[in-house]
Design an enzyme around this catalytic site. Structure first.
Site, PDB file in Angstrom:
ATOM      1  N   ARG A  60       1.075  -1.274  -0.022  1.00 56.33           N
ATOM      2  CA  ARG A  60      -0.159   0.172   0.115  1.00 56.33           C
ATOM      3  C   ARG A  60       0.992   1.251   0.081  1.00 56.33           C
ATOM      4  O   ARG A  60       0.573   2.236  -0.593  1.00 56.33           O
ATOM      5  CB  ARG A  60      -0.758   0.080   1.111  1.00 56.33           C
ATOM      6  CG  ARG A  60      -1.829   1.065   1.288  1.00 56.33           C
ATOM      7  CD  ARG A  60      -2.863   0.995   2.525  1.00 56.33           C
ATOM      8  NE  ARG A  60      -3.869   2.041   2.567  1.00 56.33           N
ATOM      9  CZ  ARG A  60      -3.978   2.856   3.555  1.00 56.33           C
ATOM     10  NH1 ARG A  60      -2.904   2.725   4.388  1.00 56.33           N
ATOM     11  NH2 ARG A  60      -4.899   3.982   3.445  1.00 56.33           N
ATOM     12  N   HIS A 209      -6.369  -6.111  -2.276  1.00 58.49           N
ATOM     13  CA  HIS A 209      -7.126  -6.162  -0.931  1.00 58.49           C
ATOM     14  C   HIS A 209      -7.447  -7.694  -0.711  1.00 58.49           C
ATOM     15  O   HIS A 209      -8.157  -7.856   0.299  1.00 58.49           O
ATOM     16  CB  HIS A 209      -8.253  -5.660  -1.336  1.00 58.49           C
ATOM     17  CG  HIS A 209      -8.186  -3.959  -1.250  1.00 58.49           C
ATOM     18  ND1 HIS A 209      -9.170  -3.310  -1.258  1.00 58.49           N
ATOM     19  CD2 HIS A 209      -7.197  -3.185  -1.126  1.00 58.49           C
ATOM     20  CE1 HIS A 209      -8.772  -1.955  -1.409  1.00 58.49           C
ATOM     21  NE2 HIS A 209      -7.541  -1.848  -1.203  1.00 58.49           N
TER      22      HIS A 209
END
Length: 533
Positions: A60, A209
């Site tokens: 991320r 995700h």
């Protein structure tokens, strides 16, 4: 119409120049830091083994770095390269706030949730110890993201290297460029399209995700208000995420296999178990449903497309060549210096931009000078032969001359013989025995200059104002030259050569009135012509 044609050629030339200057290479550090990649991988694997969530955090971090300030202006459509695009993958996300700009760490999508800085700092420290000032923080982020995915069972890809670090950051760009967890499908497609990504690549990158966790504040509205969510799934989340408060409580983005990089994320979307509103938007009767179905049934296809999309994202408007900087690892350097208020409490290595680097270079320069000073002191302390009188302070020279003067009056040895036991040798050191210690200062190893003044005395003046030396003065100058030549022979040979000895036989015709000549070397110390007292 020649002019437009010239403009087109000129424009394409600039496009080509841009491609060359911004070209990355997988072997960029092959010669300058060959162990960089293995060092990064080792640290990432260690961090992920210690905390599985860290793999998602590092991935991320790279995404939030590249998506900010990067733009797809298509100024060179034939080459798919943006000549005037802003920097993207430049480690701007790591920068702390400064007096000249607000960093991106406090932006809405990052505040309180972005993490992994300590791992990047550790990696940077290790890499800097191998090859200081070579590997950029931006490249470390890109490689760490790839190695994190691999460590969690995901695909690998070749990371192009050669990025440089930015000297600034943009809080406003971070707030506007990064998609929010409440984004609609159209907003997601628009956001990714602005960076040059297709809807297919949007879905592939969203597959990240499949690992990681999200805070309650980012999915609270979905589990209490959305209708396209599995009711039992929503109720299970509400237990740890109340309608008010508890905003930092975590929940896995993929409830099936939160610590494994696989395609379970897409299967969860098909079951209406997407944690974020933006996740479920990818499978909600829109244009991306078919792609979600494809990846759900074909995990290999997902991993291949994800790897390709990551390569593309890593190439978003990098700084290369002489642009930007390579942020310096100053932490280990500071450990060797006394603590100062400027650096007190500082530990982040990639979080400081050009202002801090300039300060570090200044302190490094001072530290280098300090190191040389210490080394010089050590060298001087080990010297066996001291410096000659010419480099000594005047008070020290005077003190030595006075010692020699007293020693000559008390000596019981033949001072005309060069010996380690002569007065000068005892005062200035045995290593100098037999040499003229302070040439021109009147200090000699024997009585050679004892009755000598190298400085001419007062000269008589005629009525015309022109000075003429007297006969005695001429005789004195001759004696001085003779003595100087003798001293020179002793200094060079250690003795008077036999073939020249006859020239120095005492001759009464050349003698001066001894009473008019100084008796000690102390009286002759003005012979150097020095003006210092």
């Amino acid at each position: 119409m020649i002019l437009p044609n010239i403009k087109v050629r000129f424009f394409l030339l600039f496009c080509l120049i841009g491609i060359v200057s911004a070209q990355l290479s997988s072997t960029f550090y092959g010669k300058t830091c060959p162990n960089a990649l293995s060092t990064i991988k080792s640290e990432v694997v260690s961090a992920v083994n210690n905390e599985r969530r860290m793999g998602a955090s590092l991935l991320r971090l790279h995404f939030h770095d590249c998506f900010v300030q990067a733009s797809q202006l298509s100024l060179c459509p034939f080459f798919h390269y943006d000549l005037f695009s802003l920097s993207g993958c430049d480690a701007s996300v790591l920068l702390d706030d400064t007096s000249s700009f607000k960093g991106e760490k406090t932006a809405g999508p990052n505040a309180g949730s972005i993490r992994g800085f300590n791992v990047i700092d550790t990696i940077k420290s290790k890499v800097e110890s191998l090859c200081p000032g070579v590997v950029s923080c931006a490249d470390i982020l890109a490689v760490a993201a790839r190695d994190s995915v691999v460590a969690l069972g995901g695909p690998t890809w070749t990371v192009q290297l050669g990025r440089r670090d930015s000297t600034t950051a943009s809080l406003s760009s971070a707030n506007s460029d990064l998609p929010a967890p409440t984004s609609s499908l159209s907003a997601l497609i628009s956001s990714f399209s602005n960076k040059g990504f297709s809807s297919k690549e949007l879905v592939a990158l969203s597959g990240s995700h499949t690992i990681g966790q999200a805070q309650c504040s980012s999915f609270r509205t979905r589990i209490y208000n959305d209708t396209n969510i599995d009711s039992s799934f929503a109720k299970s989340l509400q237990g740890n995420c109340p309608s008010t408060g508890g905003g930092s409580t975590l929940a896995p983005l993929d409830t099936t296999s939160p610590n494994t990089f696989d395609n379970a994320y897409f299967k969860n979307l098909q079951s209406k178990k997407g944690l974020l509103h933006s996740d479920q938007e990818l499978f909600n009767g829109g244009s991306t449903d078919s792609q979600v179905n494809s990846y759900s049934s074909n995990p290999a296809s997902f991993k291949t497309d994800f790897a390709n999309a990551m390569i593309k994202m890593g190439n978003l408007s990098p700084l290369t060549g002489s642009s930007g900087q390579i942020r310096t690892n100053y932490f280990s350097f500071l450990l060797s210096l006394p603590k100062t208020p400027l650096f007190k409490g500082t530990s982040s290595l990639c979080s400081k931009g050009i202002q801090r680097d300039e300060e570090i270079r200044r302190i490094q320069k001072e530290n280098k000078a300090r190191t040389y000073s210490v080394k010089n002191k050590e060298i001087r302390s080990k010297q066996v032969i001291p410096h000659t009188g010419g480099s000594k302070a005047n008070p020290r020279r005077r003190n030595e001359l006075e010692q020699i003067e007293v020693g000559l009056t008390q000596s019981i040895v033949d001072e005309s013989e060069v010996s380690p036991l002569d007065v000068v040798g005892r005062v200035l050191g045995l290593e100098h025995s037999g040499r003229v210690r302070c040439m021109g200062l009147g200090v000699v190893p024997s009585n050679t200059f004892k009755n000598t003044r190298l400085r001419a005395s007062s000269l008589s003046s005629s009525s015309s104002g022109v000075a003429f030396p007297s006969s005695n003065q001429w005789q004195e100058k001759y004696n001085n030259l003779e003595s100087a030549f003798k001293a020179y022979m002793i200094m060079k040979e250690g003795r008077i050569p036999e073939e020249l000895a006859s020239y120095f036989t005492p001759d009464q015709t050349h003698s001066n009135d001894v009473s008019s000549v100084p008796n000690t070397p102390l009286d002759a110390r003005g012979s150097s012509g020095a003006s210092n007292p």
